[in-house]
Design a protein around this motif. Structure first.
Motif, short mmCIF file in Angstrom:
data_model
loop_
_atom_site.label_atom_id
_atom_site.label_comp_id
_atom_site.label_asym_id
_atom_site.label_seq_id
_atom_site.Cartn_x
_atom_site.Cartn_y
_atom_site.Cartn_z
N SER A 1 89.67 -1.52 22.72
CA SER A 1 90.04 -2.62 24.15
C SER A 1 90.45 -0.89 25.02
CB SER A 1 91.33 -3.68 24.24
OG SER A 1 91.27 -4.65 23.07
N ALA A 2 91.34 -0.15 24.29
CA ALA A 2 91.28 0.69 25.80
C ALA A 2 89.96 1.71 25.95
CB ALA A 2 91.98 1.34 24.78
N VAL A 3 89.42 1.63 25.12
CA VAL A 3 87.71 2.52 25.64
C VAL A 3 86.71 1.40 26.79
CG1 VAL A 3 85.93 2.98 23.89
CG2 VAL A 3 88.28 3.42 22.81
N SER A 4 87.07 0.27 25.99
CA SER A 4 86.29 -0.48 26.34
C SER A 4 86.66 -0.44 28.15
CB SER A 4 86.03 -2.31 26.00
OG SER A 4 87.57 -2.39 25.95
N ALA A 5 88.05 -0.57 27.83
CA ALA A 5 88.69 -1.27 29.66
C ALA A 5 87.85 0.18 30.87
CB ALA A 5 89.74 -1.32 30.02
N LEU A 6 88.61 1.57 29.87
CA LEU A 6 88.51 3.15 30.42
C LEU A 6 87.35 3.17 30.80
CD1 LEU A 6 92.14 3.40 29.61
CD2 LEU A 6 91.50 5.17 29.38
N SER A 7 86.29 2.74 29.73
CA SER A 7 84.83 3.46 29.93
C SER A 7 84.15 2.66 30.63
CB SER A 7 84.51 3.20 28.08
OG SER A 7 85.09 4.31 27.07
N ALA A 8 84.75 1.52 30.93
CA ALA A 8 84.00 -0.09 32.35
C ALA A 8 83.68 0.29 33.46
CB ALA A 8 84.47 -1.21 31.88
N GLN A 9 85.02 1.81 33.33
CA GLN A 9 85.90 1.20 35.21
C GLN A 9 85.01 3.06 34.75
OE1 GLN A 9 88.85 1.57 36.81
NE2 GLN A 9 90.11 -0.31 36.38
N ASN A 10 84.93 4.15 33.77
CA ASN A 10 84.06 5.17 34.10
C ASN A 10 82.75 4.79 34.59
OD1 ASN A 10 85.85 7.41 34.61
ND2 ASN A 10 86.98 6.35 32.72
N ILE A 11 82.03 4.01 33.55
CA ILE A 11 80.75 3.93 33.87
C ILE A 11 80.10 3.72 35.21
CG2 ILE A 11 79.00 2.84 33.04
CD1 ILE A 11 79.96 2.80 29.74
N GLY A 12 80.51 2.28 35.33
CA GLY A 12 80.83 1.58 37.07
C GLY A 12 81.11 3.41 37.98
N ALA A 13 82.68 4.02 37.51
CA ALA A 13 82.21 5.31 38.79
C ALA A 13 80.12 5.93 38.29
CB ALA A 13 83.26 5.53 38.80
N GLY A 14 80.31 5.85 37.59
CA GLY A 14 78.72 6.49 37.18
C GLY A 14 79.54 8.02 36.45
N LYS A 15 80.98 7.43 36.14
CA LYS A 15 81.27 8.57 35.50
C LYS A 15 81.31 8.77 34.03
CE LYS A 15 84.53 10.41 38.34
NZ LYS A 15 86.73 10.00 39.56
N HIS A 16 80.18 8.95 33.11
CA HIS A 16 80.17 9.01 31.79
C HIS A 16 80.20 9.17 30.73
CE1 HIS A 16 76.55 5.89 32.86
NE2 HIS A 16 76.17 6.64 33.77
N GLY A 17 80.17 10.90 31.89
CA GLY A 17 80.78 12.07 30.29
C GLY A 17 82.65 12.18 30.06
N ARG A 18 83.23 11.21 31.13
CA ARG A 18 84.49 10.87 30.93
C ARG A 18 84.69 10.24 30.03
NH1 ARG A 18 88.67 12.24 34.11
NH2 ARG A 18 89.73 9.89 34.07
N ALA A 19 83.56 8.67 30.07
CA ALA A 19 83.33 7.56 29.30
C ALA A 19 83.53 7.81 27.44
CB ALA A 19 82.28 6.56 29.38
N ALA A 20 82.10 9.42 27.51
CA ALA A 20 82.25 9.41 25.95
C ALA A 20 83.60 10.41 25.66
CB ALA A 20 80.85 11.04 26.04
N LEU A 21 84.28 10.65 26.46
CA LEU A 21 85.37 11.73 26.80
C LEU A 21 86.56 10.70 25.80
CD1 LEU A 21 86.51 14.58 25.93
CD2 LEU A 21 86.79 14.00 28.31
N THR A 22 86.58 9.47 26.44
CA THR A 22 87.70 8.59 26.11
C THR A 22 87.88 8.32 24.94
OG1 THR A 22 87.59 7.50 28.37
CG2 THR A 22 88.25 6.40 26.31
N LEU A 23 86.13 8.18 23.63
CA LEU A 23 85.01 7.61 22.56
C LEU A 23 85.71 8.34 21.89
CD1 LEU A 23 83.79 5.82 20.92
CD2 LEU A 23 81.91 7.35 21.29
N ARG A 24 86.06 9.76 22.31
CA ARG A 24 86.20 11.15 21.40
C ARG A 24 87.83 10.70 20.82
NH1 ARG A 24 84.52 16.32 23.80
NH2 ARG A 24 83.01 15.80 23.68
N TYR A 25 88.09 10.85 22.02
CA TYR A 25 90.04 11.34 22.24
C TYR A 25 90.61 10.18 21.12
CZ TYR A 25 90.98 14.96 25.11
OH TYR A 25 90.77 16.11 25.81
N ALA A 26 89.69 8.98 21.39
CA ALA A 26 90.76 7.73 20.96
C ALA A 26 89.46 7.07 19.24
CB ALA A 26 90.03 6.49 21.51
N ILE A 27 88.83 8.45 19.28
CA ILE A 27 88.39 7.93 17.87
C ILE A 27 89.74 8.96 17.12
CG2 ILE A 27 87.14 8.99 15.82
CD1 ILE A 27 84.66 7.83 17.60
#
Length: 448
Positions: free
Chosen positions: A290-316
């Motif tokens: 849920s954290a990855v989906s919510a945080l990544s969704a906002q960052n993707i909406g803002a065009g910050k794809h690198g932050r979305a990928a970093l969110t995934l890495r930390y969560a794993i």
């Protein structure tokens, strides 16, 4: 309260969002745990099995609602990240309209099917009547269960994971008090457990609606509650595959329950208790999803794809560390943990065997849960459905069946079927991530 998750420390955002969510998940899981624990203190194995089987069916329905609501969380989150307040409000309004219809229809259908459902899961004869009573009462409460989960999904899409925590805290405290009253004082057994759960959910929704009316989380107008096919379509395209995925996972759990039920009452009780324990252990992987989906969704909406990928890495990283620690500890404490719910020596032995095998799923599932949250944030929830579907039909169900058939004296091999399925999911997710990185994400970045 709306919160911007597109700036600041990525790891810090994960912690600030996930810790309240984790506590919320813990309290929600405590619902079923409290029911099973309190019933076990005042009633025998038949009532324990009735609550165990009934709560598994309800858990399946609940996670499907939560999965469907993932479409709302992602749609709202991407609008918030893009600073499109009007679009976010429209998504909220259409979420309310969509799920009002879903909950009413589901209640009517399930009340008609309650007896066939109880028969389909091969409920032991001694527990049939109690399971029917439990499910009938809980089915009547589906509109309130749906309302709570939708309200929570909306808040999380806005970046607020604290408010849902407060709502579920009220419900959990009420549920425990009602359980002791209805089960312990009035000796209503499974019926009392269902009444306590349904009434506490109703109170939770009332509190949530009061907070919403008093607060200003997102300015809403009448026009935002106008049905918009394109908005509902976007939410459904994301949410339906997740709901189906979660539904198939729960069906797999129910199939394992059927297999255990056919082995006898002790095996059924052991598997039911371990499923509750696993529900607690899986709080961290589920929180990371849920954290990855919510945080990544906002960052993707803002065009910050690198932050979305970093969110995934930390969560794993968090999920894997937790999975290793928990799985190792469980090898030494499995039977005492099961013993918290029953004093029956045979159930403790069988439950300990099952838990020692099953617990390794926490490690591998933690990884593919994080990937699933990431895929959903990009609107690619079909990938999550695919890897879960394949793991179920190729590993989980066949593995449990053959383990039960060839290892009649122990539940340990049956427990290993789940981590085997998750390991397959991890492999598929890794390949899908590499594909997305080269195609979907690169294309989105080029457009922006």
């Amino acid at each position: 309260m709306e919160k911007d998750l597109t700036s600041g420390s990525v790891f810090g955002n994960i912690l600030s969002f996930s810790l309240p969510y984790l506590f919320s998940y813990f309290l929600q899981t405590l619902y079923g745990m409290a029911d099973l624990f309190i019933v076990g203190q005042f009633h025998g194995v038949a009532q324990i099995t009735a609550v165990s089987v009934g709560s598994q069916v309800m858990h399946m329905l609940t996670v499907m609602v939560v999965g469907l609501a993932m479409g709302s969380t992602v749609t709202i989150g991407r609008a918030v990240g893009a600073k499109q307040q009007g679009q976010a409000a429209l998504a909220v309004g259409n979420t309310v309209l969509l799920f009002m219809g879903v909950s009413v229809a589901a209640t009517a259908i399930l009340l008609v099917l309650v007896r066939p459902i109880v028969a389909a899961v091969s409920t032991p004869a001694q527990a049939v009547q109690g399971t029917i009573l439990y499910l009938t009462i809980c089915f009547l409460g589906i509109p309130f269960i749906t309302a709570y989960n939708i309200i929570s999904a909306i808040f999380r899409g806005l970046g607020d994971s604290k408010s849902p925590m407060y709502f579920i805290a009220v419900a959990c405290g009420t549920n425990i008090a009602l359980d002791y009253l209805l089960i312990g004082v009035f000796h209503l057994g499974a019926k009392g457990a269902a009444l306590g759960t349904t009434l506490s959910q109703t109170i939770s929704v009332a509190v949530a609606l009061y907070v919403i009316c008093k607060g200003k989380a997102l300015p809403m107008e009448k026009k935002h509650f106008t049905p918009k096919p394109e908005v509902m379509g976007q939410m459904l395209r994301i949410g339906v595959p997740v709901a189906l995925q979660d539904g198939f996972i729960q069906i797999a759990f129910l199939v394992v329950t059927v297999i255990a039920n056919r082995r006898g009452l002790n095996d059924a009780a052991a598997v039911g208790i371990v499923e509750k324990v696993i529900g607690i252990v899986f709080l961290v992987p589920s929180t990371m999803l849920s954290a990855v989906s919510a945080l990544s969704a906002q960052n993707i909406g803002a065009g910050k794809h690198g932050r979305a990928a970093l969110t995934l890495r930390y969560a794993i990283f968090i999920a894997v560390g937790f999975g290793l620690l928990t799985s190792t500890l469980a090898q030494f404490a499995a039977e005492p943990v099961v013993g918290l719910f029953t004093g029956e020596p045979e159930v403790m032995l069988l439950g300990g065997q099952y838990l020692k095998g099953y617990i390794w799923d926490c490690l591998f599932a933690g990884m593919h849960f994080c990937f699933s949250g990431y895929f959903c944030a990009y609107g690619k929830s079909g990938i999550s459905f695919l890897h879960n579907f394949l793991s179920i039909i190729l590993m989980r169900v066949p593995g449990a069946y053959f383990a039960s058939k060839y290892f009649a004296d122990t539940l340990f091999p049956m427990g290993l079927a789940a981590p085997a399925g998750s390991l397959l999911s991890v492999a598929i997710c890794a390949l899908a991530f590499l594909w997305m990185k080269k195609t979907v994400i690169s294309k989105d970045m080029a457009i922006k």
